[in-house]
Design an enzyme around this catalytic site. Sequence first.
Site, mmCIF file in Angstrom:
data_model
loop_
_atom_site.group_PDB
_atom_site.id
_atom_site.type_symbol
_atom_site.label_atom_id
_atom_site.label_comp_id
_atom_site.label_asym_id
_atom_site.label_seq_id
_atom_site.Cartn_x
_atom_site.Cartn_y
_atom_site.Cartn_z
ATOM 1 N N LYS A 131 27.811 70.962 29.265
ATOM 2 C CA LYS A 131 29.036 71.515 30.030
ATOM 3 C C LYS A 131 30.240 71.662 29.309
ATOM 4 C CE LYS A 131 26.689 69.589 33.994
ATOM 5 N NZ LYS A 131 26.487 68.422 35.260
ATOM 6 N N PRO A 175 31.525 73.441 37.465
ATOM 7 C CA PRO A 175 30.787 74.378 36.579
ATOM 8 C C PRO A 175 29.606 73.781 35.634
ATOM 9 C CG PRO A 175 33.074 74.937 36.146
ATOM 10 C CD PRO A 175 32.964 73.546 36.679
ATOM 11 N N GLU A 176 28.304 74.291 35.803
ATOM 12 C CA GLU A 176 27.362 73.589 35.112
ATOM 13 C C GLU A 176 26.920 74.529 33.916
ATOM 14 O OE1 GLU A 176 24.192 72.745 37.918
ATOM 15 O OE2 GLU A 176 25.587 72.889 39.764
ATOM 16 N N ARG A 186 10.501 58.179 30.786
ATOM 17 C CA ARG A 186 11.119 57.703 32.055
ATOM 18 C C ARG A 186 10.294 57.671 33.204
ATOM 19 N NH1 ARG A 186 16.807 58.741 31.542
ATOM 20 N NH2 ARG A 186 17.168 57.719 33.648
ATOM 21 N N ARG A 191 24.253 62.763 46.159
ATOM 22 C CA ARG A 191 24.479 64.093 46.098
ATOM 23 C C ARG A 191 23.605 64.932 47.193
ATOM 24 N NH1 ARG A 191 26.497 65.041 41.086
ATOM 25 N NH2 ARG A 191 27.811 66.522 42.041
#
Length: 289
Positions: free
Chosen positions: A58, A2-3, A170, A275
């Site tokens: 989450k 679950p996100e 970043r 991923r």
Amino acid sequence: MPELPEVETLRRNLEPTLVGRRFAQVDITLPKLFLGLAGLQPDDLVGRRVERIRRRAKLLVFDLSEDLALVFHLRLSGQLVHRSRDGVALASGGHPVPAFGAPLPHKATHASFGFDDGSVLYLTDIRQFGRIWLLPAAMLRDFLERSRLGPEPLADAFSEEQLRARLARRPRAALKPLLLDQTFLGGVGNIYADEIAFEARLSPLAPVGDLGPERPADLYRAIRSVLHHAVTNGVADIRNGRTNPERDFPRVHGRAGQPCPRCGTTIVKTHVAGRGTYPCPRCQGYPPG
DNA sequence: AACTACTCCTGGAGGC
DNA sequence: TGCCTCCAGGAGTAGT
């Protein structure tokens, strides 16, 4: 699994059925998933009332009476199901395997919480990665800060300016790993990272320092719209990596070999940050160069 | 600071 | 049917 959208949907489902209930019985059958801070044990829950259910990224946070807090992280395969004394479904959410209507406890049900009205909340987690923390409310702030979670993407306080400022810190990071970094933004996981990159027409590999002046605005709008849409209109429906073709969401994740819903180009599967990643080569300029 | 690889687990799908 | 490999919506840790 679950996100953010799934956890938020679960929170909204549980709120009306659990707030006000008192724990009457607690059964943890997989001890490693329960982490009691300050020496707290599962039985310390008994008699405590659920005062409020919140979400941070989450994490699902139950504020309890007498200054305790119970925190759930469902990780990849956790689900929660709340059933009445008669076994009637009251609320459920999280990973959809096993099916929410399946008999409980399932063999992968590792914790159950009985309440004063006879209802039971079951935690079922096939892969056993989920965790439950019980801690004094006074430790909750430190507990949450230690994970250094990034901003809540759906909060009013999360602005385009804030996103630009965080991107600027970043510049060499690629988009998808950054979206998955919980210290950059709280709550985005693998499916929504793909959906956000697609919505923004950005390559998952694009260094965010090279986006130019306009694209951060597209990214901001994509983050907000994709997550808001998922929370409002129902969440991703995936079974073991297979997209349910009956649904129009997710639009690209898990849809390798299918036509892009925008331009018809065949969606590809690749790996980014280890991923499975599903971009439209044309819309998202993947691979770059 | 920022990559990758490995770790924790079970189970479903597909190849042979 | 069995056996094998790969893959799965997370994240902490260790190594480079």
